[in-house]
Write an enzyme that holds these catalytic residues in place. Structure first.
Site, PDB file in Angstrom:
ATOM      1  N   SER A 121      -9.933  15.423   7.199  1.00 47.72           N
ATOM      2  CA  SER A 121     -11.336  15.823   7.295  1.00 47.72           C
ATOM      3  C   SER A 121     -12.268  14.673   6.984  1.00 47.72           C
ATOM      4  CB  SER A 121     -11.617  17.004   6.399  1.00 47.72           C
ATOM      5  OG  SER A 121     -10.897  17.033   5.244  1.00 47.72           O
ATOM      6  N   LYS A 145       0.856  -1.176   0.000  1.00 40.79           N
ATOM      7  CA  LYS A 145       0.000   0.000   0.000  1.00 40.79           C
ATOM      8  C   LYS A 145       0.890   1.223   0.000  1.00 40.79           C
ATOM      9  CE  LYS A 145      -1.196   2.468   2.842  1.00 40.79           C
ATOM     10  NZ  LYS A 145      -0.786   3.893   3.092  1.00 40.79           N
ATOM     11  N   GLU A 190      -0.708   9.969  -5.206  1.00 40.87           N
ATOM     12  CA  GLU A 190      -1.906  10.787  -4.986  1.00 40.87           C
ATOM     13  C   GLU A 190      -2.089  11.808  -6.104  1.00 40.87           C
ATOM     14  OE1 GLU A 190      -1.919  10.378  -0.128  1.00 40.87           O
ATOM     15  OE2 GLU A 190      -0.865  12.046  -1.072  1.00 40.87           O
ATOM     16  N   THR A 206       8.224   2.222   0.683  1.00 40.56           N
ATOM     17  CA  THR A 206       6.807   2.378   0.472  1.00 40.56           C
ATOM     18  C   THR A 206       6.257   2.475   1.869  1.00 40.56           C
ATOM     19  OG1 THR A 206       4.790   1.540  -0.479  1.00 40.56           O
ATOM     20  CG2 THR A 206       6.264  -0.076   0.449  1.00 40.56           C
TER      21      THR A 206
END
Length: 410
Positions: free
Chosen positions: A410, A184, A282, A195
């Site tokens: 959030s 991951k 990302e 990683t």
């Protein structure tokens, strides 16, 4: 926050074969995420040899510290992994949480505490309660089953948009051997290791010393050669386990011909997992491959390659599909190693953009503009000083990266 699946998503997610005596269970512990699994328990029915490579961050997590202490014992019977909370920078309470989880896992399997390993990934600095994990481990130990690798990969995801898996099946000294791996990682990805988390299991019989040697060598060309954002996590953990087929004599020496056969397959598997991590960077829309040749040494070549791959200006240019090769010149110049401006040659793909310290006379904006629309962009730089070479992989830097990390808590 729901994330759009990366456009670099692999076309086919591999189905990993079962490994005898390796059982897997996942569960919803509710650590951070709702309505998804976030807890993984890998159980080895018999003792497995173990090796590990961990973050070089000076602020390592409590789970990393536990693994480092237990690793010299050389035996593993279980691995507990959670996502959503890194249990890093959590002080004495973080260590107590690890101890509590380790004790619960060891009791559930009726094994020694130093035969249990642990990893956590997620938000840094938030205390993590052990109870939500501890309460699930006894039932997970009973219901764990062989296979289940896809579910394992899903349970350890955070901002990942797809699960990362790889497998190799090959002949090793006349015996068919399997290596399975999951990983991951999407952000906070930079070398040494790196990683965020990866777990590799094989049914070969390999001593813990040889397993550590293989892993430490293989990681250099894979996880230590990727970068998403130049940030090294507090929790980076790569662990490998070998369960040992009875029909496969144990590899105990580098002189064993099977050592190199196995190592070659391990390097290929780790490379595949590492590229999946980069492809899920990302907000990533382009995979960037940086080749540096002609440096004074391989080490200086890697320093230059990482300077290019980590440059926000290079990465944003790739995101904008702009062949701004001047930013590559900038990144080479700031690397802090020996270069000669007037010897530099730069290619994007097969397009030579600069030669001998200036723009190529045959430079064509139209041709290079078309190339920049590809998902996979290759940057090649010849330093012109020696035979040193290196390759690293990265991804572009997009508006989505800022959005994902701005909204992370959030």
């Amino acid at each position: 926050m729901a994330l759009e699946i990366s456009r670099l998503f692999p076309q086919n997610i591999q189905e990993l074969p079962s490994l005898s005596g390796v059982r897997i269970a996942t569960a919803e512990a509710g650590i951070k995420y709702k309505d998804r699994t976030d807890l993984l328990f890998i159980v080895f029915d018999k003792s497995a040899s173990v090796a590990g490579v961990f973050t070089r961050s000076k602020c390592p997590s409590a789970p990393v510290e536990h693994c480092r202490i237990s690793l010299p014992h050389g035996v593993a019977r279980g691995v507990v992994v959670n996502s959503g909370n890194a249990n890093a920078f959590t002080g004495r309470k973080g260590k107590q949480t690890v101890d509590t989880i380790i004790c619960a896992a060891a009791n559930a399997l009726k094994v020694k505490k130093n035969e249990i390993f642990i990893a956590s990934t997620g938000v840094i600095g938030e205390p993590m309660e052990a109870s939500s994990i501890v309460n699930l481990l006894p039932s997970m130990a009973k219901t764990a089953k062989e296979g289940n690798w896809l579910e394992a990969a899903k349970a350890i995801m955070t901002t990942d948009t797809f699960p990362k898996l790889a497998t190799r099946r090959f002949d090793c000294g006349g015996e068919t051997i399997t290596i399975n791996g999951i990983a991951k990682g999407a952000g906070m990805i930079a070398p040494d290791m790196a990683t965020m988390l990866s777990f590799v299991v094989s049914d070969a019989a390999i001593s813990s010393q040889m397993l550590q040697s293989m892993l430490s060598e293989a990681v250099q060309e894979s996880f230590n050669s990727i970068t998403v954002d130049s940030d090294t996590s507090t929790s980076d953990t790569l662990m490998m386990f070998a369960t040992g087929k009875e029909s496969f004599p144990c590899i105990t020496s580098k002189t064993d011909p099977r050592y190199e056969v196995f190592s070659k397959q391990l390097r290929a598997l780790l490379h595949e997992l590492a590229l999946q991590v980069v492809c899920d960077g990302e907000g990533a829309r382009h995979l960037i491959e940086v080749h540096v040749i002609g440096a004074t040494t391989d080490n200086t070549a890697k320093i230059i390659a990482l300077s290019i791959a980590n440059s926000p200006l290079v990465k944003t240019a790739i995101a904008g599909e702009d062949a701004n090769w001047g930013r590559v010149v900038m990144a080479v110049g700031k690397a802090g190693v020996e270069v000669d401006r007037d010897l530099l040659t730069i290619w994007f793909g097969e397009h030579r953009l600069a030669i001998n310290g200036e723009r190529d006379p045959e430079y064509c904006e139209e041709k290079i503009g078309a190339y920049m629309q590809n998902k996979h962009i290759t940057i090649r730089v010849d330093i012109g000083l020696g035979t040193g070479k290196a390759t690293v992989w990265s991804c572009d830097l997009t508006k989505e990266y800022v959005m994902i990390n701005g909204d992370y808590r959030s």
